[in-house]
Structures are given as structure tokens and as C-alpha cells.
Motif scaffolding. Structure first.
Motif, short mmCIF file in Angstrom:
data_model
loop_
_atom_site.label_atom_id
_atom_site.label_comp_id
_atom_site.label_asym_id
_atom_site.label_seq_id
_atom_site.Cartn_x
_atom_site.Cartn_y
_atom_site.Cartn_z
N THR C 72 0.83 -1.21 0.00
CA THR C 72 0.00 0.00 0.00
C THR C 72 0.87 1.26 0.00
N LYS C 73 1.84 1.23 0.86
CA LYS C 73 2.73 2.40 0.96
C LYS C 73 3.46 2.64 -0.36
N MET C 74 3.92 1.55 -0.95
CA MET C 74 4.66 1.68 -2.20
C MET C 74 3.80 2.23 -3.32
N LYS C 75 2.55 1.78 -3.36
CA LYS C 75 1.64 2.30 -4.40
C LYS C 75 1.53 3.81 -4.28
N GLU C 76 1.42 4.24 -3.06
CA GLU C 76 1.31 5.67 -2.78
C GLU C 76 2.53 6.42 -3.33
N ILE C 77 3.68 5.86 -3.02
CA ILE C 77 4.92 6.51 -3.44
C ILE C 77 5.03 6.56 -4.96
N ILE C 78 4.75 5.42 -5.56
CA ILE C 78 4.81 5.34 -7.02
C ILE C 78 3.88 6.37 -7.66
N ALA C 79 2.70 6.49 -7.07
CA ALA C 79 1.68 7.36 -7.67
C ALA C 79 1.95 8.85 -7.48
N SER C 80 2.87 9.13 -6.56
CA SER C 80 3.12 10.55 -6.27
C SER C 80 3.81 11.24 -7.45
N SER C 81 3.66 12.56 -7.50
CA SER C 81 4.29 13.27 -8.62
C SER C 81 5.65 13.82 -8.19
N LYS C 82 6.52 12.86 -7.90
CA LYS C 82 7.87 13.26 -7.49
C LYS C 82 8.86 12.79 -8.54
N SER C 83 10.07 13.23 -8.42
CA SER C 83 11.13 12.72 -9.30
C SER C 83 11.46 11.29 -8.89
N ALA C 84 12.07 10.55 -9.79
CA ALA C 84 12.44 9.18 -9.46
C ALA C 84 13.37 9.15 -8.26
N ALA C 91 10.94 5.48 -0.90
CA ALA C 91 10.76 4.02 -0.78
C ALA C 91 11.73 3.45 0.24
N ILE C 92 12.96 3.90 0.16
CA ILE C 92 13.97 3.44 1.12
C ILE C 92 13.56 3.79 2.54
N LYS C 93 13.15 5.03 2.70
CA LYS C 93 12.75 5.46 4.05
C LYS C 93 11.52 4.71 4.54
N ALA C 94 10.56 4.54 3.65
CA ALA C 94 9.34 3.82 4.06
C ALA C 94 9.68 2.40 4.49
N HIS C 95 10.54 1.77 3.74
CA HIS C 95 10.91 0.40 4.07
C HIS C 95 11.57 0.33 5.45
N ILE C 96 12.50 1.20 5.66
CA ILE C 96 13.19 1.18 6.96
C ILE C 96 12.24 1.54 8.09
N THR C 97 11.38 2.50 7.84
CA THR C 97 10.41 2.87 8.87
C THR C 97 9.57 1.67 9.27
N LEU C 98 9.07 0.95 8.26
CA LEU C 98 8.24 -0.21 8.55
C LEU C 98 9.07 -1.32 9.20
N ALA C 99 10.26 -1.54 8.67
CA ALA C 99 11.10 -2.62 9.20
C ALA C 99 11.50 -2.38 10.65
#
Lengths: 197, 197, 197, 197
Positions: C72-84, C91-99
Motif C-alpha cells: 500500500t505504501k509503495m503504491k502511494e509513493i509510485i503514484a506521487s508526482s515526485k522525481s524518481a 521508498a527506502i525510508k518507508a521500508h526502513i520505517t516499517l522494518a
DNA sequence: GATGAATGAGCTTTCATTCAT
DNA sequence: TATGAATGAAAGCTCATTCAT
């Protein structure tokens, strides 16, 4: 006189017993869970305890239900003013009719001593003895009336009941012979052991 | 040729099967615990799993043991150069002898479909069919040789097996009639259904 | 709309999953007994089977819970209008936050193939593939947009996931670096593999 | 000097450890039975207790075996007269080579704290610390020699080890990339975090 | 050195039964 | 009346470990 409420309860109880018998017959007593029975009735496990206080009670009343029917029918036959030969014929037919029409209930009756202890067991064994004695009575009557040969009553009764009870093991409602044909055939052959020729 | 070790293990397995059969007969399959069986043998529960990989296996081998004995005996009788009447007499006696001498094992065989599924069940039912067919064979032979009346083979076989199997339900080694007397009496009465008079 | 009852049951299930995850993380799946989990919740072993039909189910739902959150979190990130670059950073931060915030749950996910077979395993592996693909997607996007160098997508993703997943092995909430600091640092270093300099 | 007997025993022990590692890797420590290991070696369960006094010992020596190899290799690399960059490159390659060629052994090392207590655990953790310190040493050397940027040594080491250890999770001997290619690629990308550009 | 046999502690799971609501 | 939830006792089964041979 029973109130409408009591009638409703009695009906429900019978429904439960029939469902229980059907599953006991298929899976055996121990192999059946209260859940199984409840599910078949679209009830919850807990609800069944309103009608029967435990699983033993369920089995016990299955026994009672079928034994009551059997004994009632036998009393009728005994009381009739028929020859011993006809009485025995009728008893054989009645037994097979019940064993096939109430197949599940009948099957449930196997080996009560494996499932009951004490009072319930005594009660059930008493019923069985009573039932067996009716057969003995007819055979004895036949001997006294010279319709039957001088046979060993107990042995003949054992052969009769063995053959009759065994029907549940193989009778198939969709089989080639109807319950009626089977009972005719059985009466025919079994009487050959008894009647003078 | 079997080594001494194999012989020992086979003996142990048979001991276990006999103990298991005895308890199955008394309490029913589901009512029997592995603990029960182990205790009877002064073993631990765990040890039994060295010989049989689960409870089903125990029951299955009980079935096999008694069916092997039954079928072997029947083959002997069929192969003998006796009249059909004598063969049937011998079959009846052999069945009762086995049913009484190996009472527990015999009782265990009740309702395999409640305890087995799939392969084991197929195998057991196959054995039963085989056994039943031997009876049919003898009856048919008797009819062809004009020793027996023209009866419905299947129905007569069902009566025979019913009467014979029922013996386990009531036979009591300490009862008034010995197994031998019972088998004599049974053969006598049952043949009346068949032999021309 | 979920009834109050359904909500209550869902909450209980989540409580159980959290307790299970905590112990799985400490002792491993096989090393954890149902008793352990129940005790942590002041429940009885039996009660847990009301909510989850067996131990496997417990583990499976732990996997699902964390994978759902991750995806779910990743979908959000992908869908955002940010630079790659920003997406990968997030994505890195989200992963570590969750982990780190769901450390136990995360740890439970190790080696599903040791614990599952068939359908469950397929399902879990599917989720993992999906998650991995989101990373690939971001990396690819970065390459196409000339933000990233022309790297081997799969290899870089493996490095990323390896570094990220390894955090659970050493992250200590009481350690010198907070989860946030770690995720900043990681994003910083890991992006060096990718961004043009 | 070791007698021929000792050599034979040592060889047997190694065989056992390899078999154990292979199964531990597939089924997990708790999921593996002594029987499983013995079967793979065409031995009996009992025999294995001659070589290792219990299951823990098996796991412990798996750990030791791989850690000894790892540490020996690292000492070699550290002692070589190469630049820090080359040393790190070699360390990365050595790690991947070992992780792929001794896949099972490597996988076994997961989460020692789930399986050991006390002394064994301390010993294993000590080895791991030692191994980690070698990486730190190289990184530090690189920084001092101005080959590497001024990075957070611990964080970078965590990233490195994470990426490297993760390879066992996905490396497939039949996959599209050989172990050597992977190690080349990894060294290439990972060094980007460190070397001045 | 090797093994067959035994053991017992411990595990997962089932289920009849209860009871507050 | 009906039920959802909880319980606990008991069952089947596994397995590391031991030991006489």
C-alpha cells in the motif's frame, strides 16, 4: 394434553435426533461432533444444549426412539389373532421395514456398551431383551401350536435377528431389490428353518 | 527366509495388534487411545509408533489379519473334494470358529467406512467382496449339483453372513453353549433354507 | 460497513497476530508454541483456535499484514508526482520505517519456503514479487528520465533490498541512531550507486 | 600430526555437517530431524551421536566451519599489500563466492539467537563481530588513505553486509548470472558509495 | 563404531461443555 | 431461546536422546 409450545419443542427435538442419527450412522458416535449435528440443522453448537443436555443424551434418545417404535409394532403383532407363522412373517417384515426406512436410527444402535455406562446402558439393554423376548414368544407359540418344528428357540432367534440386523449393512434404497421384496424373500427363506415340510 | 530379527519384530507387531483389537472391541476405535493400547502391553505410547506409523495402521492391520485367515480357510474349503452341502457346513463352522476364537479381531471389522478413506477402504472392501463370493460359489455349486433348491444366491448369502456375524454380538465363552455346539446348530438350521427335503 | 462485532473480532485477530509475531521473531516459527502465544495474551491455547484455525494460518496472516502495509505504501509513493530520485528515497525510508516500527512482523517473513507449501507459499511469493517490481519500476523510471545511471536494474534492486532487510538484524530502538537517521543515511549512500555525479 | 584414524573421523564429521547444513538450509533448524540428516547419509540416527553429542552441536559446528573459512579468507585479504579499494573489492568477492559456493552452510547461520543460548551464542556472536570488524578496518584504511569518502563506517558496513548476505536468498546456480558476474557487479556498484568520483 | 529399540517430554489440534449476553 | 466466545482436558503424534548389544 400438550401445549403448543411443548409440541414445538418435541418436534425440534425429533429433528435434532434425526440429524444426529444420520451423522452418527455415517461417522460413528465418536467421530461425530456436536458441531456436525448443529451444522446439519443450521443451528449453533450452543443451541443444541437447550434441547439435550449432552452428547450421550442425543445417542440415548436415538436408541429410545427406535426401540419404542420397534416394541410398539411388535406388541401389535403379538396381540393380533394370527397364526404363529403369520406373526413371525409379520415380525420379520416389520423389522426389515423399520431397519430400511429408518436406516440411520437403526445403525446408531450398534454396540451401546461402547458408548454408555450404568443406568442408560441398563435401560437400553432392557429394551433389547424385551424385543428379543417377543420373538421368542412367537417361536414358542408356533412350537406349541405345532406350526413349527421343535427348535432351539434361542438359537433360532439369534439367527433371525442376525439376518435381520445385517440388512442395514448392505441395504441400498437404490439397489435392485426394494425393502419389500427383501422382506418377502427373507420371510420366505427364514421360515424354512421352522415350519414343518 | 526371515531372519531372527524379522521374526521378533513380526511377533511384536502381532502382539500389538491383538492388544489393540481387544481394546477396539471393547471401547470402539475412536474410544480407544494409543495410551490404552500401550498400557495393556506395558509399553509407552511412543514405542508403538516404532511399529505402526499411526492409529489407522493399527486398525487396518487388524482387518488384514483376520481377513487373511478367513480367506485362507475358505480357499481350503472350496478346494476340498466334498459335496456342496458339506462345504457350506464347513464354511459356516469355520466362520463361527474364527468369530468366536478371535472375537476381538472380528468385532473390530465393523463399519470400516467410518474409519477409513480411500485406498485402505478399497482394499478392505475388496477382501470382503472376495470372501462373500466364496459363499456364493458354494451355494451356486450346490444348486447346479441339485443338492440345493433354486434359491436367490445373494439373499441367502446375506442371511447366512448376517446370522454368522451376529454371533460376535452375543457369544459368550462362558455361556451355556460352546462355540462348537453353536456352529453345529447354526449349520443345521441354516441348511434347512437350502437343502431339498 | 462492518458491524461492531466484526470490528471487535478483527481487533482481536490483530492482537493475536502481533503477539504471535513478537514470539516468532524471538524464537522462530518452529520454536514458538501455541502456548507461548496464548500466554502472552492471557488466553488459553484452545481459544486461539477460535480465531485462527492452525499455527500456519497465524504465520500466513503475519505475512499478509506486513505485505499489505508495504505494498500500500509503495503504491502511494509510485503514484506521487515526485522525481524518481525522490521516489526511491521515499521508498527506502518507508521500508526502513516499517522494518523498524514493525520489527517483529518484519522478521517473521524470513524464509517462507521453510514453513509453507503450495497455495500459501505461492501467494506470499507473489506479494514479494509485486513489491520488488515497484522498486524496479522506480529505478527504471529514473534511468529513462536520465536521473539515474544506466544500471543493471535487478542487481541494484537486490543490493537495495538486501541492505534494507538487513536492518532488522541489527536495528536497536535504543541504539545510537534513530530509525529516521538510519533511513536518511541509507538513502544518502544507496543513491550514490545510481545518481549521476 | 593427526593419525589416519583421526583424519577419517574428521572427514566423517565434515560429511555430516554438510548433510546437516543442506537440510537445515531447506527446512530450517527446528524443521530438520536427526532422522532427516542420518537418512541423507545412509546412516542411522543413533550413529550420528557418536560424532556429535547433540543437535545443537551440529548447528554450532556448521557455524564454526563457515566462520573459520570466512575469517581466514579475510585475514588473507587484509594482510595483502593492496589498496583499500582493491581489498574491499576482494572482500566483497570473497564473501559472495563463499555465500554461493557454500550456500547451505551460509544459510544455516541465520538468527543464531533463536537456536543457541549462553556460551555457544557468545562464541558465535564474537566471530561475527570479528568478521564485521575486518570490513570496518578496510573501510577505515580507505578513508585514511583518501581512497574513500568520509563515510559513516558502521552504516556503510551494514549496507555492505546486508547486500552481501541477501545474495543467499536469491542466488540460483542455474540463474542467468554466475556467482562471479554477480560479485563483479556488486563490487562495482557498492564501491560507488565509497570511492571519490 | 554402529544400530535397533525404547522412551518421555512436548507439541498441535480437537471438542464437549459452559455461560454471559 | 439462541449464540459467540472461551475453556481445558485429552488425544495423536514427533523426535531428540539414550543404551544394551
Amino acid at each position: 394434553m400438550s401445549s403448543i409450545k411443548e409440541r414445538k419443542i418435541r418436534k425440534k427435538k425429533e429433528e435434532i435426533l434425526r440429524a444426529a442419527a444420520a451423522i452418527f450412522a455415517k461417522k460413528g458416535y465418536h467421530g461425530t461432533t456436536m458441531e456436525d449435528v448443529a451444522a446439519k440443522l443450521l443451528m449453533t453448537k450452543g443451541s443444541m444444549y437447550y434441547y439435550f443436555k449432552n452428547k450421550d443424551e442425543l445417542l440415548y434418545h436415538c436408541h429410545k426412539m427406535i426401540m419404542d417404535l420397534s416394541i410398539t409394532k411388535m406388541k401389535e403383532i403379538i396381540a393380533s389373532s394370527k397364526s404363529a407363522t403369520e406373526k413371525l412373517e409379520n415380525a420379520i417384515k416389520a423389522h426389515i421395514t423399520l431397519a430400511t426406512s429408518e436406516k440411520s436410527m437403526f445403525m446408531v444402535m450398534h454396540k451401546p456398551s461402547q458408548h454408555f455406562t450404568d443406568d442408560y446402558l441398563q435401560d437400553i439393554l432392557q429394551d433389547r431383551t424385551t424385543y428379543a423376548q417377543y420373538f421368542d414368544e412367537i417361536i414358542l407359540e408356533g412350537i406349541l401350536k405345532k406350526e413349527f418344528n421343535h427348535v432351539d428357540v434361542k438359537m433360532v432367534r439369534m439367527i433371525l435377528l442376525g439376518a435381520l440386523n445385517w440388512t442395514q449393512e448392505w441395504y441400498d434404497p437404490n439397489g435392485e431389490k426394494s425393502a419389500e421384496e427383501i422382506s418377502e424373500t427373507f420371510a420366505n427363506y427364514l421360515l424354512k428353518m421352522l415350519v414343518k415340510q
